[in-house]
Design an enzyme around this catalytic site. Structure first.
Site, PDB file in Angstrom:
ATOM      1  N   GLU A 180       1.837  94.406  68.507  1.00 33.32           N
ATOM      2  CA  GLU A 180       1.420  95.517  69.373  1.00 33.32           C
ATOM      3  C   GLU A 180      -0.095  95.583  69.474  1.00 33.32           C
ATOM      4  O   GLU A 180      -0.646  95.850  70.547  1.00 33.32           O
ATOM      5  CB  GLU A 180       1.973  96.840  68.809  1.00 33.32           C
ATOM      6  CG  GLU A 180       1.763  98.046  69.702  1.00 33.32           C
ATOM      7  CD  GLU A 180       0.482  98.829  69.433  1.00 33.32           C
ATOM      8  OE1 GLU A 180       0.250  99.823  70.126  1.00 33.32           O
ATOM      9  OE2 GLU A 180      -0.296  98.431  68.529  1.00 33.32           O
ATOM     10  N   HIS A 296      -7.962 102.007  62.674  1.00 39.40           N
ATOM     11  CA  HIS A 296      -8.303 100.578  62.701  1.00 39.40           C
ATOM     12  C   HIS A 296      -9.364 100.216  61.655  1.00 39.40           C
ATOM     13  O   HIS A 296     -10.190  99.338  61.884  1.00 39.40           O
ATOM     14  CB  HIS A 296      -8.772 100.157  64.097  1.00 39.40           C
ATOM     15  CG  HIS A 296      -7.659 100.014  65.082  1.00 39.40           C
ATOM     16  ND1 HIS A 296      -7.822  99.516  66.342  1.00 39.40           N
ATOM     17  CD2 HIS A 296      -6.330 100.316  64.978  1.00 39.40           C
ATOM     18  CE1 HIS A 296      -6.670  99.509  66.989  1.00 39.40           C
ATOM     19  NE2 HIS A 296      -5.745  99.994  66.169  1.00 39.40           N
TER      20      HIS A 296
END
Length: 585
Positions: A180, A296
């Site tokens: 993804e 992230h």
């Protein structure tokens, strides 16, 4: 959740010509699966309520994902040993519980690796509800909120469904996606592998991406859709007042299902966008800070999860699953009504218009009759059409006679169907005088093509990568993640002799920049040669914000209204504009 706009991410994907087929129920029994005889006897659906999902059990799965990452270079990136171990962990739990499980190799992924698909026996094969989450992380960290949280939430829900083994009214399918973070590649591969009949079997796809953010918001994909109704109903029952998942649109695995015509929804708690003051007031947390400050990053560990938010998401999934597939009931038909714009000015002897927008918020679409109350003496109100099917819109026209009462009034627009819903419009009636009055910006909602705007290529668009505030079209400047300049302009004639002149537009700023202090990408707003305002990546926020300016200095002039967006060499910032007006009264 991936961190770039859809167009940028898709540009990274290399398509292959390899043909892949997958059955609508793309799984075969594993030798290690528990047989049907080993499961508890199914209980009648009517006797079962949606179960409470143990957040401690969900957190235990997150601890396992964190340990897997620690043992495999600190991450669970698609194609890595950490990802393979994550698949093995989830698959083993599902097989032990009695699921039919298969792995689908995504050969066109940036990092070729496997999707994991699991089905519970029972329910009609042509009536499928599907729940999905991406199992991979970025290479920078273990990805516990992004997206261990969604993966663990679905795993525990799957295990509880197996333990209770209710009679199913629909087939329940779970999926854990690979790749993804490189552009939604695993879910795209799966959707593309289905033929039209198999896609038609899927009556709803529900996506869960980042559902434990520490400074969380409560967001639902396509929150006003029929598909979202059970998810919204549960959070509404907790008084959470969920909002549309604007930040996540086009950035997670529901996208390719939606593109294939499959109804979609899902929960999210927010990524790098900042919480607004209004959101902090109703949800708690810190205003003007990211929903997930470790998005992230290496710090996205088990310490980066809000247990309360995670618990509410897990229980909401269970509620939706039971409503959709166990026979918990069909949501009562309901709809909403909104007026755009919410304020309007009309001079005596003139008329003004606005758009009445309806949406189906639960159950099925229904016929809605429109009416209005509260208009002052001398002002007539009409609708075209006077009745719509929820999900449609109508034009409201307010016409003031030469002797209409002046002042500011609240006009209530009411929609009547199986229930009654209403919205308000603030109307100001002014004397005729020498003011022509009215709205002088043409096609301010961008729904009528580019005329009379002059714009850079691709700026006026209905792309799903960024949503319009109203309607389907908006102006999307920049968002490329490379050095780029976009412009949008229109020549407007501002009438003389009016008491007020207000320029208004709605602006959404979405950015991948991580700085809290440097304006790398900018949007400049000009009237004539004067600069009214400059916005930047520092103004990023979820949703649209209305910006207004007094432009009385330009009365009696024809001037250029211009927006200029400039972007530096890296990390995209999108400036999305909708519903531009210049109202003279």
């Amino acid at each position: 959740m991936r961190g770039r706009t859809l167009s940028a991410a898709v540009a990274l994907v290399v398509f292959t010509g390899t043909a892949v087929t997958l059955a609508a129920q793309p799984v075969t029994a594993s030798p290690t699966a528990v047989t049907a005889a080993a499961r508890p006897i199914a209980a009648p659906a009517a006797l079962l309520a949606a179960p409470d999902i143990s957040v401690s059990n969900v957190q235990a799965h997150l601890t396992q994902f964190n340990s897997i990452a620690s043992s495999n270079g600190g991450n669970r990136r698609a194609g890595s040993a950490g990802y393979t171990a994550s698949v093995s962990y989830v698959k083993s739990k599902l097989q032990t519980a009695g699921y039919t499980v298969s792995e689908q190799n995504c050969s066109s992924c940036t990092y070729p690796s496997n999707n994991l698909i699991a089905e519970w026996p029972g329910g009609p094969a042509d009536q499928v509800v599907m729940f999905g989450a991406h199992l991979d992380s970025v290479s920078a960290g273990p990805g516990i909120n992004d997206n261990g949280s969604g993966s663990a939430t679905l795993l525990e829900n799957a295990l509880v469904l197996a333990a209770q083994n209710p009679t199913l009214t629909k087939k329940v399918r779970f999926a854990w996606w690979t790749d993804e973070e490189q552009g939604l590649n695993g879910s795209r591969f799966y959707v593309n592998s289905l033929n039209a009949t198999q896609r038609g079997y899927i009556k709803g796809y529900y996506n869960f991406d980042m559902v434990g953010s520490t400074n969380a918001g409560y967001f639902i994909n396509r929150v006003t859709s029929t598909t979202a109704a059970p998810l919204k109903a549960y959070w509404d029952s907790l008084g959470l007042q969920p909002e549309e998942n604007v930040e996540g649109q086009g950035r997670s695995d529901d996208y390719y299902f939606q593109q294939a015509g499959i109804p979609t929804s899902g929960y999210a708690a927010g990524a790098s966008a900042r919480k607004t003051s209004a959101q902090a007031a109703k949800w708690g947390g810190t205003a003007n800070s990211a929903y997930d400050s470790c998005y992230h990053r290496a710090c996205d560990t088990t310490a980066n999860v809000n247990a309360t938010v995670l618990n509410r998401a897990a229980d909401g999934v269970a509620y939706a699953l039971w409503q959709l597939a166990v026979g918990g009931g069909t949501p009562t038909n309901d709809f909403s009504v909104a007026v755009n714009p919410t304020t309007s000015t009309v001079a005596r002897g003139a008329s003004t218009t606005a758009t009445v927008v309806t949406a189906t918020t639960a159950g099925s679409a229904q016929s809605v009759s429109l009416s209005a109350s509260g208009a002052p003496s001398g002002v007539s109100v009409s609708f075209s059409p006077s009745s719509v099917t929820s999900g449609g819109s109508a034009t409201i026209t307010l016409a003031a006679s030469a002797s209409a009462a002046t002042g500011t009034f609240t006009v209530t627009v009411t929609g009547t169907g199986s229930v009654t819903r209403s919205a308000s419009l603030t109307l100001t009636v002014t004397g005729a005088g020498g003011c022509a009055g009215g709205q002088v910006v043409g096609n301010g909602g961008f729904e009528s093509g580019s005329t009379p705007w002059t714009a850079s290529s691709g700026v006026i668009t209905n792309s799903s990568g960024q949503p319009a505030r109203t309607g389907s079209y908006k102006a999307w400047l920049d968002g490329y993640g490379s050095t780029h300049t976009d412009t949008l302009s229109q020549s407007v004639t501002v009438p003389a002799g009016c008491a007020s002149y207000t320029l208004s537009f709605w602006l959404h700023v979405d950015t991948a920049e991580t700085t809290a202090s440097t304006a790398y990408d900018k949007l400049t707003v000009q009237v004539g040669s004067a600069t009214l305002a400059t916005y930047s990546n520092l103004n990023a926020a979820a949703g649209y914000v209305q910006r207004t300016f007094n432009v009385a200095a330009y009365a009696g002039q024809t001037v250029s209204l211009k927006f200029t967006g400039t972007e530096d060499s890296s990390l995209q910032t999108s400036f999305v504009i909708d519903d531009v007006t210049l109202q003279a009264s």
